[in-house]
Enzyme design. Structure first.
Site, PDB file in Angstrom:
ATOM      1  N   LYS A 112     -88.099 -40.238 -29.146  1.00 22.12           N
ATOM      2  CA  LYS A 112     -87.721 -41.143 -28.805  1.00 22.12           C
ATOM      3  C   LYS A 112     -86.228 -40.563 -27.414  1.00 22.12           C
ATOM      4  O   LYS A 112     -85.260 -40.202 -28.008  1.00 22.12           O
ATOM      5  CB  LYS A 112     -86.723 -42.185 -29.564  1.00 22.12           C
ATOM      6  N   GLY A 173     -75.086 -51.350 -29.291  1.00 19.17           N
ATOM      7  CA  GLY A 173     -74.226 -51.812 -30.564  1.00 19.17           C
ATOM      8  C   GLY A 173     -73.374 -52.705 -29.791  1.00 19.17           C
ATOM      9  O   GLY A 173     -72.479 -53.615 -30.046  1.00 19.17           O
ATOM     10  N   ALA A 199     -81.538 -51.987 -28.864  1.00 16.18           N
ATOM     11  CA  ALA A 199     -80.348 -51.997 -27.925  1.00 16.18           C
ATOM     12  C   ALA A 199     -80.170 -53.990 -27.893  1.00 16.18           C
ATOM     13  O   ALA A 199     -80.902 -54.008 -26.711  1.00 16.18           O
ATOM     14  CB  ALA A 199     -80.340 -51.163 -26.951  1.00 16.18           C
ATOM     15  N   GLY A 200     -79.171 -53.294 -28.683  1.00 12.97           N
ATOM     16  CA  GLY A 200     -78.389 -55.050 -27.822  1.00 12.97           C
ATOM     17  C   GLY A 200     -78.758 -56.222 -29.011  1.00 12.97           C
ATOM     18  O   GLY A 200     -78.259 -57.737 -29.197  1.00 12.97           O
ATOM     19  N   ASN A 221     -79.926 -50.570 -35.191  1.00 13.59           N
ATOM     20  CA  ASN A 221     -79.513 -49.760 -36.124  1.00 13.59           C
ATOM     21  C   ASN A 221     -78.162 -50.139 -35.727  1.00 13.59           C
ATOM     22  O   ASN A 221     -77.740 -51.159 -36.761  1.00 13.59           O
ATOM     23  CB  ASN A 221     -79.303 -48.416 -35.217  1.00 13.59           C
ATOM     24  N   SER A 222     -77.736 -51.106 -35.322  1.00 17.84           N
ATOM     25  CA  SER A 222     -76.620 -51.459 -35.421  1.00 17.84           C
ATOM     26  C   SER A 222     -76.564 -52.718 -35.756  1.00 17.84           C
ATOM     27  O   SER A 222     -75.562 -53.434 -37.163  1.00 17.84           O
ATOM     28  CB  SER A 222     -75.335 -51.378 -34.322  1.00 17.84           C
TER      29      SER A 222
END
Length: 270
Positions: A112, A173, A199-200, A221-222
C-alpha cells in the site's frame, strides 16, 4: 432486467478474498487487542506501517507477525510516514526483504503506497505518489495506492499500473465519513481497477455507504482502534461491509419527493 447487478469476486494481485474489509494494525492498546480486533473484523488483509511496526527488524521487541501470522493473513505493508517518493520506494523494498522468509512470500510484492504532503493534514502528495508508483510498478510491486478524491489523479495512477486506487473518504483519523461522495462516484464510474475507500471512516454506517456506492472494499484503522470497544466495533464493521455490498447488489428503491402508498389503493373495500 438489464440493470441487475451480479456479484463478482474481490481479486487483488491474482488472489481472491472473501472479506471486503481491510484493517490496519496500529493505534491499539497492545498486541492482544490488535489480535482480538483483527479476528473479530473477519479481515483477511491487514496493513502494517513498516516504519512504525516491528516485523523482525528489531530483535528483542514484540513482533507483530507473532500475533498476526502470515499463514493466516495477507500482510499488506504500507509506507505510512513517508513524505517523498524516494523514501516510499525505499520502505517498500525494505518490506519485501522483511517478508521474504514467510509463507506470504507469493504476495510479498503487494504494497500500500502512501506519500503524505504534511503532518497536519496527512493529505496525499499526489505528485510524489505518482513518481513512487511508477518506480514501484517497474520494480515488480503490486501497488495499491492511497490518493486524493481527484478523479484525474485516480485515473493517472491506474494508468501507471497500480492494481487498486484508494481515495480518501476524509482525512486520516478524523472519522468524518465520506466528505465528497460526488468525486468518489466519478472515480467509481471511470475506474478500470478496484476502488477502495481509505481513511475517514468513523463508524459502521460510513463503511456501509461506501459499499452501497459500489466500492470494492474499505480499509480502516482508527475507526476500530479508537472506538470505546474496539473488538465490538470490529465486528460491527464486518457486518456493515456485508450489508453495504448486499444493498449495492440489490439496488435501492428510487427516491421520491412525495409519499407513495405501501399497499395498492385499487380494490379497497368500501
Amino acid at each position: 432486467m438489464s440493470n441487475v447487478r451480479s456479484d463478482k469476486p474481490f481479486i487483488l494481485a491474482g488472489r481472491t478474498f472473501q472479506s471486503r474489509l481491510l484493517v490496519g494494525t496500529g493505534k491499539y492498546r497492545d498486541m492482544d487487542e490488535t489480535r482480538l480486533a483483527t479476528e473479530a473484523s473477519g479481515a483477511e488483509i491487514v496493513t502494517v506501517a513498516v516504519r512504525r511496526t516491528n516485523l523482525g527488524q528489531n530483535a528483542g521487541e514484540p513482533n507483530l507477525l507473532d500475533v498476526l501470522s502470515p499463514d493466516k493473513y495477507t500482510i499488506l505493508p504500507n509506507t505510512a510516514g513517508c513524505f517523498d517518493a524516494v523514501e516510499a520506494v525505499r520502505t517498500c523494498r525494505l518490506a519485501r526483504e522483511l517478508l521474504d522468509g514467510h509463507k506470504s512470500h507469493e504476495t510479498r510484492t503487494l504494497v500500500k503506497l502512501e506519500v503524505l504532503a504534511d503532518q497536519k493534514t496527512l493529505f496525499p502528495n499526489v505528485i510524489e505518489t505518482l513518481k513512487a508508483a511508477e518506480v514501484l510498478v517497474k520494480d515488480g510491486f503490486d501497488v495499491m495506492v492511497y490518493t486524493s478524491d481527484d478523479p484525474i489523479i485516480a485515473r493517472q495512477l491506474a494508468e501507471a499500473g497500480c492494481i487498486a486506487v484508494m481515495p480518501l473518504a476524509g482525512l486520516i483519523g478524523t472519522g468524518l465519513g465520506i466528505c465528497n461522495p460526488y468525486n468518489l462516484q466519478i472515480i467509481l464510474e471511470e475506474s478500470k481497477v478496484p476502488v477502495l475507500v481509505d481513511a475517514g471512516v468513523g463508524t459502521a454506517s460510513d463503511a456501509t455507504i461506501a459499499m452501497e456506492m459500489g466500492c470494492e472494499a474499505v480499509l480502516m484503522n482508527s475507526a476500530i482502534a479508537h472506538a470505546q470497544q474496539p473488538v465490538l466495533m470490529a465486528e460491527a464493521m464486518k457486518h456493515a461491509i456485508v450489508a453495504g455490498r448486499m444493498a449495492y447488489l440489490a439496488g435501492r428503491m428510487p427516491k421520491k419527493l412525495y409519499a407513495s402508498a405501501s399497499s395498492p389503493l385499487d380494490g379497497l373495500i368500501k
